[in-house]
Enzyme design. Structure first.
Site, PDB file in Angstrom:
ATOM      1  N   HIS A 171       4.213-129.621 -66.651  1.00  0.00           N
ATOM      2  CA  HIS A 171       4.720-129.956 -65.021  1.00  0.00           C
ATOM      3  C   HIS A 171       2.682-130.345 -64.980  1.00  0.00           C
ATOM      4  O   HIS A 171       2.739-131.806 -64.209  1.00  0.00           O
ATOM      5  CB  HIS A 171       4.052-128.745 -64.117  1.00  0.00           C
ATOM      6  CG  HIS A 171       5.357-128.081 -64.077  1.00  0.00           C
ATOM      7  ND1 HIS A 171       6.601-127.957 -65.164  1.00  0.00           N
ATOM      8  CD2 HIS A 171       5.350-126.803 -64.142  1.00  0.00           C
ATOM      9  CE1 HIS A 171       7.640-127.558 -64.734  1.00  0.00           C
ATOM     10  NE2 HIS A 171       6.814-126.475 -64.253  1.00  0.00           N
ATOM     11  N   ASP A 198      11.079-131.214 -66.888  1.00  0.00           N
ATOM     12  CA  ASP A 198      10.616-130.833 -65.978  1.00  0.00           C
ATOM     13  C   ASP A 198      10.686-130.744 -65.072  1.00  0.00           C
ATOM     14  O   ASP A 198      10.723-132.370 -64.296  1.00  0.00           O
ATOM     15  CB  ASP A 198       9.054-130.927 -66.939  1.00  0.00           C
ATOM     16  CG  ASP A 198       8.003-130.995 -66.346  1.00  0.00           C
ATOM     17  OD1 ASP A 198       8.153-130.907 -65.060  1.00  0.00           O
ATOM     18  OD2 ASP A 198       6.449-131.868 -67.002  1.00  0.00           O
ATOM     19  N   HIS A 199      11.056-130.023 -63.885  1.00  0.00           N
ATOM     20  CA  HIS A 199      11.575-130.284 -62.892  1.00  0.00           C
ATOM     21  C   HIS A 199      10.727-130.805 -61.923  1.00  0.00           C
ATOM     22  O   HIS A 199      10.612-131.571 -60.669  1.00  0.00           O
ATOM     23  CB  HIS A 199      12.098-128.969 -62.173  1.00  0.00           C
ATOM     24  CG  HIS A 199      11.136-128.369 -61.597  1.00  0.00           C
ATOM     25  ND1 HIS A 199      10.681-127.664 -62.910  1.00  0.00           N
ATOM     26  CD2 HIS A 199      10.704-127.577 -60.267  1.00  0.00           C
ATOM     27  CE1 HIS A 199       9.765-126.404 -61.421  1.00  0.00           C
ATOM     28  NE2 HIS A 199       9.195-126.545 -59.889  1.00  0.00           N
ATOM     29  N   LEU A 248      27.833-116.017 -74.925  1.00  0.00           N
ATOM     30  CA  LEU A 248      27.329-117.560 -75.036  1.00  0.00           C
ATOM     31  C   LEU A 248      26.762-118.212 -76.772  1.00  0.00           C
ATOM     32  O   LEU A 248      26.776-119.036 -76.896  1.00  0.00           O
ATOM     33  CB  LEU A 248      25.874-117.792 -74.350  1.00  0.00           C
ATOM     34  CG  LEU A 248      26.114-117.109 -72.921  1.00  0.00           C
ATOM     35  CD1 LEU A 248      24.980-117.656 -72.153  1.00  0.00           C
ATOM     36  CD2 LEU A 248      27.374-117.537 -71.933  1.00  0.00           C
ATOM     37  N   ASP A 287       2.608-122.004 -69.346  1.00  0.00           N
ATOM     38  CA  ASP A 287       3.880-122.492 -68.102  1.00  0.00           C
ATOM     39  C   ASP A 287       3.803-123.212 -67.312  1.00  0.00           C
ATOM     40  O   ASP A 287       4.606-124.292 -66.917  1.00  0.00           O
ATOM     41  CB  ASP A 287       4.092-120.930 -67.240  1.00  0.00           C
ATOM     42  CG  ASP A 287       5.229-121.228 -66.065  1.00  0.00           C
ATOM     43  OD1 ASP A 287       6.077-121.248 -66.532  1.00  0.00           O
ATOM     44  OD2 ASP A 287       4.266-120.519 -65.723  1.00  0.00           O
ATOM     45  N   ARG A 326      28.394-114.508 -69.879  1.00  0.00           N
ATOM     46  CA  ARG A 326      28.894-113.403 -70.444  1.00  0.00           C
ATOM     47  C   ARG A 326      28.969-111.781 -69.405  1.00  0.00           C
ATOM     48  O   ARG A 326      29.808-111.360 -69.557  1.00  0.00           O
ATOM     49  CB  ARG A 326      27.795-112.431 -71.629  1.00  0.00           C
ATOM     50  CG  ARG A 326      26.636-111.490 -71.510  1.00  0.00           C
ATOM     51  CD  ARG A 326      25.940-111.023 -72.586  1.00  0.00           C
ATOM     52  NE  ARG A 326      25.103-111.713 -73.490  1.00  0.00           N
ATOM     53  CZ  ARG A 326      24.580-112.039 -74.206  1.00  0.00           C
ATOM     54  NH1 ARG A 326      23.662-111.187 -74.759  1.00  0.00           N
ATOM     55  NH2 ARG A 326      23.839-112.932 -75.159  1.00  0.00           N
ATOM     56  N   LYS A 355      -1.656-118.896 -60.318  1.00  0.00           N
ATOM     57  CA  LYS A 355      -1.029-117.893 -59.688  1.00  0.00           C
ATOM     58  C   LYS A 355      -2.450-117.288 -58.633  1.00  0.00           C
ATOM     59  O   LYS A 355      -2.965-116.842 -58.665  1.00  0.00           O
ATOM     60  CB  LYS A 355       0.209-117.016 -60.700  1.00  0.00           C
ATOM     61  CG  LYS A 355       1.069-118.016 -60.929  1.00  0.00           C
ATOM     62  CD  LYS A 355       2.132-117.412 -61.409  1.00  0.00           C
ATOM     63  CE  LYS A 355       3.285-118.087 -62.145  1.00  0.00           C
ATOM     64  NZ  LYS A 355       4.078-118.675 -61.260  1.00  0.00           N
TER      65      LYS A 355
HETATM   66  C1  BG6 Z   1       8.100-123.567 -63.031  1.00  0.00           C
HETATM   67  C2  BG6 Z   1       7.452-122.442 -63.570  1.00  0.00           C
HETATM   68  O1  BG6 Z   1       8.363-123.978 -63.841  1.00  0.00           O
HETATM   69  O2  BG6 Z   1       7.042-123.681 -61.986  1.00  0.00           O
HETATM   70  C3  BG6 Z   1       6.844-120.904 -62.552  1.00  0.00           C
HETATM   71  O3  BG6 Z   1       7.567-121.514 -64.721  1.00  0.00           O
HETATM   72  C4  BG6 Z   1       6.144-121.509 -61.141  1.00  0.00           C
HETATM   73  O4  BG6 Z   1       5.921-120.280 -62.997  1.00  0.00           O
HETATM   74  C5  BG6 Z   1       7.370-123.454 -60.962  1.00  0.00           C
HETATM   75  O5  BG6 Z   1       6.689-120.870 -60.096  1.00  0.00           O
HETATM   76  C6  BG6 Z   1       6.450-123.996 -59.690  1.00  0.00           C
HETATM   77  O6  BG6 Z   1       7.213-124.424 -59.142  1.00  0.00           O
HETATM   78  P1  BG6 Z   1       7.261-125.319 -57.810  1.00  0.00           P
HETATM   79  O7  BG6 Z   1       8.582-126.444 -57.964  1.00  0.00           O
HETATM   80  O8  BG6 Z   1       7.956-124.240 -56.959  1.00  0.00           O
HETATM   81  O9  BG6 Z   1       6.493-125.712 -57.401  1.00  0.00           O
END
Ligand code: BG6
Length: 502
Positions: free
Chosen positions: A247, A184-185, A93, A242, A49, A347
């Site tokens: 993860h 889920d990266h 959007l 989170d 936007r 963290k």
């Molecule tokens: C994200 C979380 O999915 O993964 C973040 O939302 C976190 O809070 C991050 O910092 C960590 O990813 P990576 O790849 O840096 O370990």
């Protein structure tokens, strides 16, 4: 270089002027483009936007590539990436007009490309926009009716089981499950994928990969950063939502899954989902024994004084949100019965490290005299995911000398030394898989729901029993005392990595 020609693809990024596109998506696309991994016919349409002329948008993207891309930007590759590829549309959007304009732009590309253009819709937006965008796409016929079309959804995918189910239902009205790619990266990280190679490409490990030989497993994902500028989001999330629901559970599934029959997306995901279904549910009355939460106070991280979570931007001064979680998990099946999996994430920890430690049972009979084994500890395999990317096998060896004395030693495989090539970023792998239509590394609806159903009882217990001791760990430490107690009760301790963290 890609081996097979890829289908012409239009990647539409919703939230194209946002942080995710700037830091992750566009740098990953630039790398894929410079290294020849994108389809020959490929276009990016950015939608946001924010009013911006295309030139201004490209300048903004360029700073992102310069700052975050693993490849140094070169002008020729940048020009070839941006000149014909990238368009920018300013639009609301969730407004119907935006989707009409998009449908038209995609149709034009389809015609230019001889009748084929797979649209991929990447939602790099706030979660609240997922449903309106999906519906908007459906209304202009860009959902299931277009066979090659895909939608990519970032986490958080819901905030509990009920909201994830609602989201799954509403996405399912517009797209088939195989068209939905939930990111889920962690699954895109090379070293996470390498766990599959290690387990199922080798004869060494699988025969001992079960309760007969493995005593326990530890999974640590520790970050040194705090909540940064994401206080607004994090206040509604917390570490359990989170990090653990997605993860850490995915890492656990990769370690614990049965061998797949093939690397077909459904087969791999079925095997992982089986693990989630086998995880012993957390009974309400046992949550206090099996789960620990923490929140960081002020402290020192790598020589720098950092504030408490409650003093971070957009965080309530009496916030009860957890920034640390440790869990003790059991997987109730033949392979893993009674083997504890200790999970922790936080963290502002002492070290940035993501690591899996597989600790084996002691040898059945210790034949060496006590003096020979005074330094003995169980054999361990350590899978370092980041920042080190390595695998260590730790075992006993005889110390040089006239008497028999044993010491633990390491066999070490380092990615960097072995392959001498750069590791792609997770988003490069994932974006390419989306373009290929390969869902192996993405979360299926039932996986997401199974993971939520495991964390829901913990969330409920925690919500109805607010913490009274927050903040309960200092920034720069390894988390609250209770996390040490969780594992010490079993006569064990968290593994302290001799590997360099960050
Ligand atoms: C994200 C979380 O999915 O993964 C973040 O939302 C976190 O809070 C991050 O910092 C960590 O990813 P990576 O790849 O840096 O370990």
């Amino acid at each position: 270089m890609s081996q097979t020609p890829l289908t012409p693809t239009v990647l539409v990024i919703f939230g194209a002027a946002g942080d995710l596109a700037w830091r992750k998506l566009v740098p990953a696309l630039y790398c894929l483009s410079a290294e020849g991994w994108l389809p020959e016919k490929f276009a990016v349409i950015g939608v946001d936007r924010k009013e911006m002329a295309k030139e201004e948008y490209l300048r903004h993207l360029r700073t992102g590539v310069e700052s975050f891309c693993r490849r140094k930007l070169d002008d020729a590759s940048w020009t070839s990436f941006t000149s014909s590829l990238v368009q920018y549309h300013c639009g609301d959007l969730s407004h119907p007009d935006t989707f009409g304009v998009l449908a038209k732009a995609i149709e034009e590309l389809r015609q230019q490309w001889g009748g084929v253009a797979n649209p991929v819709f990447y939602l790099a937006t706030a979660p609240s926009l997922i449903e309106p965008i999906a519906q908007g796409l459906g209304k202009v016929g860009l959902g299931k009716r277009v066979p090659g079309s895909r939608i990519v959804v970032e986490k958080p995918f819901g905030r509990d089981l009920a909201s994830a189910q609602t989201l799954n239902r509403s996405l399912g009205e517009v797209f088939e499950e195989k068209q939905i790619f939930r990111i889920d990266h962690y699954l895109g990280k090379e070293t996470v994928q390498n766990i599959l190679a290690l387990r199922f490409g080798n004869a060494w490990f699988e025969p001992i990969w079960d309760r007969r030989y493995i005593d326990y497993v530890q999974i640590t994902v520790a970050e040194t950063i705090g909540v940064e500028q994401r206080g607004g989001y994090y206040e509604r999330a917390g570490a359990l939502r989170d990090m653990v629901q997605n993860h850490l559970f995915q890492l656990l599934c990769t370690v614990a899954m049965e061998p797949p029959v093939s690397f077909d997306a459904e087969e791999v995901r079925n095997k992982k989902t089986d693990v989630l279904h086998a995880i012993r549910p957390f009974p309400t009355e046992a949550v206090h024994r099996l789960a620990v939460r923490g929140q960081y106070g002020a402290g020192w991280v790598r020589g720098e004084r950092v504030p408490a979570y409650r003093n971070e931007p957009n965080v309530s001064p009496d916030s009860r949100v957890e920034t640390f979680v440790a869990l003790k998990v059991f997987v109730d099946n033949w392979r893993w019965q009674d083997v504890p999996f200790y999970l922790r994430t936080g963290k502002r920890m002492a070290q940035r490290i993501s690591q899996i430690v597989i600790s084996l049972r002691p040898v059945p009979h210790q034949a060496f005299p006590e003096i020979a084994v005074d330094q003995w500890h169980p054999n361990r395999m350590i899978l370092n995911i980041q920042p080190q990317e390595s695998i260590l096998l730790n075992f006993q060896a005889k110390r040089p000398g006239p008497t028999i004395r044993l010491s633990p030693v390491d066999l070490r495989f380092s990615y960097r030394d072995a392959f001498k090539s750069e590791t792609p970023e997770a988003y490069e792998t994932l974006l390419r898989d989306v373009i290929l239509g390969d869902g192996t590394l993405f979360m299926r609806a039932d996986q997401v729901e199974a993971a939520w159903s495991l964390v829901d009882p913990i969330l409920q217990v925690w919500e109805s029993n607010p913490p009274t001791d927050f903040p309960n760990y200092s920034a720069g430490s390894w988390g609250p005392e209770a996390a040490q107690v969780l594992i010490a009760r079993d006569g064990r301790s968290w593994f302290e990595s001799p590997e360099d963290g960050e």
